[in-house]
Design an enzyme around this catalytic site. Structure first.
Site, PDB file in Angstrom:
ATOM      1  CD  GLU A 172      50.031  11.916  28.880  1.00 53.22           C
ATOM      2  OE1 GLU A 172      50.460  11.531  27.874  1.00 53.22           O
ATOM      3  OE2 GLU A 172      50.633  11.732  29.964  1.00 53.22           O
ATOM      4  CD  GLU A 321      48.175   8.361  32.521  1.00 46.26           C
ATOM      5  OE1 GLU A 321      49.295   8.140  31.932  1.00 46.26           O
ATOM      6  OE2 GLU A 321      47.276   8.561  31.735  1.00 46.26           O
TER       7      GLU A 321
HETATM    8  C1  GLA Z   1      50.761   8.550  29.136  1.00 39.58           C
HETATM    9  C2  GLA Z   1      49.274   8.276  28.627  1.00 39.58           C
HETATM   10  C3  GLA Z   1      48.831   6.965  28.879  1.00 39.58           C
HETATM   11  C4  GLA Z   1      49.965   5.881  28.779  1.00 39.58           C
HETATM   12  C5  GLA Z   1      51.229   6.120  29.335  1.00 39.58           C
HETATM   13  C6  GLA Z   1      52.288   5.074  29.502  1.00 39.58           C
HETATM   14  O1  GLA Z   1      50.844   9.099  30.423  1.00 39.58           O
HETATM   15  O2  GLA Z   1      48.682   9.210  29.210  1.00 39.58           O
HETATM   16  O3  GLA Z   1      47.782   6.639  28.199  1.00 39.58           O
HETATM   17  O4  GLA Z   1      50.273   5.715  27.363  1.00 39.58           O
HETATM   18  O5  GLA Z   1      51.540   7.321  29.101  1.00 39.58           O
HETATM   19  O6  GLA Z   1      53.497   5.642  30.127  1.00 39.58           O
END
Ligand code: GLA
Ligand code: GLA
Length: 685
Positions: A172, A321
Site C-alpha cells: 500500500e 486483501e
Molecule cells: C491494509 C494493510 C494490511 C492491514 C489491513 C487491515 O490493507 O495492507 O497490512 O493493515 O489494512 O485492514
C-alpha cells in the site's frame, strides 16, 4: 467513405478492452481464494494445523512476507530465509501457492538506527521515528539500495520456485517524503520537464504574487497553500517517484524470476496520492485491498472501485486483501452482516477479479491489529465467518472452469482523471464537490441501467464504447480533447460533467473558457460557474428536478446546439439560463451538463443516453438491489447475480441457463435469490 464508415461501425461493435485472465496456473484453480498469512509470527510446530484449516476452507493462495524484514535479515547482512523455505514448502503440501511480499513497508530497527537518513520527513519537516510501519522515504537512495538487496536475495531464492506464483512490491504505497533528497529530485524533475526557468514561469503564470523564479532550486516543495500548477506537478513527481521506487525492486526481481511469476503491488481504491495508471505501466497485473469505505456496504461504490482497479491494466485483477467481516481502523468497527462477506466476494468476481484474499488468516498475538477480523482466532480455531468463506471457496472451485478466461466487457466507459481530481481538490470552491462522489453520481445510474461500466484513464482507447462519460474532466489538454473529438466524429456519444475542460495540462485556465478545446465541438461554452449550498430548480426535455453544490450558466453559440435544461428562478444569476447543452455530430453527440443534478434527474438522463446509443441491460427489469454481472470470453457467457437486499428476490432470465451453484447444475429460467443470495449461471446454447 463507404469503406471507412464500415470500418468505423465494426470498430464500434468491438470492445477495445481485452480483459484476459489476470493470472493462470496449470496446477491451481482459475478462481483463487486466499489469505494473508504471517508464519513468522508463529512457531513452526503450529503451521501445519493452520495450513490444514486453510486447505479445508479451499484456500489456494497465501500472501506471505510483506512485513517480515526483521525475520529475513535480523541484523545487517545476516540473512535467514530457512523459515520462509519451510513455509512455502509446507503450504505446497496443502496445495497452497504463495505470493511473496517484499518486506520494504516495514524496515527493521537496525536499518533505521544505522541509516536514519532513510526515514521519511513529513511536509512540516519532522523526521519519522522507527516504529509503526511505512516510515521510509520513497526517494532515498540508501533505502532503495537496501530494498534492492533484500528483494534480489528473495528473487534469487524463490524466482524459480514452482510454488511461488507472484510478487507484491512493498505494501500500500502511500506517503511521499519531503526530505532534502526528494526536494532536490523534484527540482531536477521540473528542470527536465520545463527546460528553462522562463518556460516554467510562463506556464505557472508566476508573475502572480511575485512568484517568479530565477532558478529551479528556489521552488518550494509543498502539498498545500501553493500555486496549483506546482501542486499538480508535485503529484506527478510523486507518481514518477513511486514508479522508480517500483522499478528499483522490479530490476532486482525480474532477472531472477520466471515469467509466470507476476509482479504487482496492492492499491487502495480511490486513494489519489499518485496516478495509478502511470504506476501500472510497470506492473504485470493490478490488485487492490477492498475495504468498504464506510460502516455500510454500498455495492455501487464498492463495485465502482472494482471497475476502477480493472481499468488500471484494462484486464482482470486480484483482490489482494479484503475484510473477513470487520476491520480495526474505523472509529466503530461494525461487522458486515452475516452473508455479506460471500456477497462481496462474488461481487469481486463479477467485476473481473480472479482472486479474493482475506486479511488476515489468524489473529496476531500482539501488535496494533489485535482486534481486526480474521478467519481463525488466536486459539487457531475457526472464527464464525470461516464457514461463509469456506462455502465461497467451494463455490469458486465449482464455477472456476466456467469462469476461466472470461471477463467483463462494457459498452459504457467513465473517464477517471487523476489530474482533474487533484486540480479540483486543490480548489474545490464548493466544499461538497468531491470528485469521487461526483463520479459516483454518474456511475450509479449508468451501472444500474446498463449493468456494465468500465472506468478508464483519459488515455484509454475509446473506439469500442457507445457512450463515454467524463464526469468532471477539469484538466483537458489539447491532445486529449483531440481524441474525444475523434470519438464523437466516429459516432460516439460523449457526456461531459461540470467543470470539464477548464484547465490545460499546467492547470492554467483554458482561454476559451469551459469546455476549452471542446468549445467548438459543443457549439457552446460556460459563461460563469457558481458554488451552491441550496437547491436550484432545473427543467427541460428530460423533466424537472434540482441542482445542488455546483451550477454553471451555459451559452449556445452554434444553431445546431440545443439547450436541454434551464435553471428556474434562483439567485438571479442562474434564472432562466441554460444548464445542459447538447449537439448532434453526425451519428454521435456531445452533451455538456453544467450542474450537479439530483439522482432522479441523472437517472432520466442516463436512460436517454443509453437509449440513444443502443445500450441495453444484460437482464431487463431486475429487482432493485439485485446486481447483474456478466463475464464473457473463450466462447462462454457467465452471469453472476447478487441479491444485496435483506428480502428474497426473483429474477427472470432472458433464456434458460445452467445454474452452476445448484446441486444438479440444471437449466433454469427464473432464479430465486434469498437475502444476500448469489447465483452463477452459464449460457449453454
Ligand atoms: C491494509 C494493510 C494490511 C492491514 C489491513 C487491515 O490493507 O495492507 O497490512 O493493515 O489494512 O485492514
Ligand atoms: C484579499 C487580498 C487580495 C485577494 C482578495 C481575494 O483582499 O488583499 O489580494 O486575495 O483577498 O478575496
Amino acid at each position: 467513405m463507404r469503406f471507412a464508415s464500415l470500418a468505423v461501425m465494426s470498430a464500434l461493435m468491438l470492445s477495445p478492452l481485452t480483459f484476459a485472465q489476470a493470472t493462470n496456473y496449470a496446477d491451481q484453480p482459475p478462481i483463487l481464494l486466499g489469505a494473508a498469512w504471517y508464519p513468522e509470527q508463529w512457531p513452526e510446530s503450529q503451521w501445519d494445523a493452520d495450513l490444514s484449516r486453510m486447505e479445508a476452507a479451499h484456500i489456494h493462495v497465501a500472501r506471505v512476507g510483506e512485513f517480515a524484514w526483521s525475520t529475513m535479515e535480523p541484523t545487517e547482512g545476516q540473512y535467514n530465509f530457512e523459515w520462509l523455505d519451510h513455509a512455502i514448502a509446507d503450504a505446497a503440501k496443502h496445495h497452497i501457492a504463495i505470493v511473496l511480499g517484499t518486506p520494504t513497508a516495514a524496515p527493521p530497527a537496525w536499518l533505521t538506527e544505522k541509516y536514519p537518513e532513510t526515514l521519511r520527513i513529513s511536509e512540516d519537516g519532522v523526521r519519522d521515528e522507527h516504529g509503526n510501519r511505512q516510515q521510509f522515504s520513497f526517494a532515498d537512495k540508501k533505502y532503495r539500495e537496501l530494498a534492492h538487496d533484500i528483494a534480489e536475495r528473495m528473487a534469487i531464492r524463490y524466482g524459480h520456485n514452482p510454488d511461488v506464483v507472484g510478487w507484491q512490491l512493498d505494501n500500500e504505497y502511500a506517503n511521499p517524503s519531503f526530505d532534502p533528497e526528494a526536494k532536490a529530485q523534484f527540482h531536477a524533475w521540473l528542470k527536465q520537464k520545463y527546460g528553462t526557468i522562463a518556460n516554467l514561469n510562463y506556464h505557472w503564470a508566476t508573475a502572480y504574487w511575485s512568484q517568479t523564479y530565477n532558478d529551479f532550486d528556489q521552488i518550494p516543495v509543498r502539498e498545500d497553500n501553493e500555486n496549483p500548477a506546482l501542486l499538480l506537478d508535485w503529484k506527478r513527481f510523486v507518481t514518477d517517484t513511486w514508479v522508480s521506487y517500483s522499478e528499483n525492486q522490479i530490476s532486482a526481481i525480474r532477472p531472477h524470476a520466471d515469467p509466470r511469476q507476476f509482479i504487482t503491488t496492492n492499491t487502495m481504491g480511490w486513494f489519489d496520492g499518485f496516478d495509478e495508471y502511470t504506476l501500472h505501466k510497470v506492473l504485470d497485473i493490478a490488485a487492490w485491498d477492498d475495504y468498504i469505505d464506510s460502516d455500510h456496504y454500498d455495492y455501487f461504490a464498492n463495485g465502482a472501485a472494482h471497475d476502477l482497479t480493472r481499468g488500471y491494466k484494462r484486464k482482470n485483477y486480484w483482490v489482494m486483501e479484503t475484510e473477513p467481516a470487520f476491520v480495526n481502523w474505523r472509529s466503530t468497527n461494525t461487522p458486515l452482516l452475516k452473508g455479506q462477506v460471500r456477497d462481496m466476494a462474488w461481487q469481486a468476481i463479477g467485476h473481473g477479479a480472479d482472486t479474493v484474499e482475506y486479511w488476515q488468516w489468524r489473529a496476531n498475538r500482539n501488535g496494533q491489529e489485535q482486534y481486526h477480523g480474521v478467519l481463525v482466532g488466536i486459539d487457531g480455531k475457526p472464527a464464525p465467518v470461516y464457514a461463509e468463506v469456506q462455502q465461497t471457496g467451494a463455490e469458486f472451485n465449482k464455477t472456476g472452469a466456467a469462469l476461466e478466461g472470461t471477463s467483463p466487457h462494457a459498452q459504457v466507459a467513465i473517464i477517471q482523471s487523476y489530474d482533474s481530481r487533484w486540480a479540483i481538490n486543490f480548489q474545490r470552491h464548493s466544499a461538497k464537490f468531491d470528485p469521487v462522489t461526483e463520479l459516483l453520481a454518474f456511475y450509479t445510474p449508468l451501472r444500474d441501467q446498463s449493468q456494465s461500466v468500465d472506468i478508464v484513464s483519459p488515455d484509454a482507447p475509446l473506439d469500442g464504447y457507445k457512450v463515454v462519460v467524463a464526469p468532471a474532466l477539469n484538466v483537458l489538454p489539447q491532445a486529449m480533447a483531440d481524441r474525444l473529438i475523434a470519438y464523437v466524429k466516429q459516432g460516439g456519444h460523449l457526456v461531459l460533467g461540470p467543470r470539464s475542460g477548464m484547465k490545460d495540462e499546467y492547470d492554467a485556465l483554458n482561454p476559451e473558457r469551459q469546455p476549452g478545446p471542446l468549445v467548438n465541438l459543443l457549439g457552446g461554452s460556460v459563461t460563469q460557474f457558481y458554488a451552491l449550498d441550496y437547491e436550484v430548480a432545473v427543467s427541460g426535455d428530460e423533466g424537472a428536478g434540482t441542482a445542488d453544490v455546483w451550477a454553471e450558466t451555459l451559452e449556445a453559440t452554434n444553431p445546431e446546439t440545443k439547450v436541454l435544461m434551464r435553471y428556474g428562478a434562483s439567485n438571479g444569476w442562474l434564472d432562466g439560463q441554460p444548464a445542459v447543452l447538447e449537439r448532434a455530430v453526425g451519428k454521435g453527440s456531445i452533451t455538456y451538463i453544467g450542474a450537479w443534478l439530483d439522482p432522479e434527474l441523472m437517472s432520466k438522463f442516463t436512460a436517454s443516453w443509453l437509449e440513444q446509443a443502443g445500450v441495453h441491460p444484460i437482464i431487463p427489469n431486475t429487482p432493485e438491489g439485485v446486481e447483474v454481472c456478466e463475464r464473457t470470453g473463450h466462447g462462454k457467457t457467465v452471469l453472476i447475480l447478487i441479491n444485496h437486499n435483506t428480502t428474497p428476490e426473483q429474477v427472470t432470465l432472458p433464456s434458460a441457463m445452467k445454474d452452476l451453484l445448484a446441486t444438479d447444475e440444471g437449466q433454469v429460467s427464473t432464479v430465486e435469490l434469498p437475502k444476500y443470495g448469489v447465483a452463477v449461471l452459464e449460457k449453454t446454447d
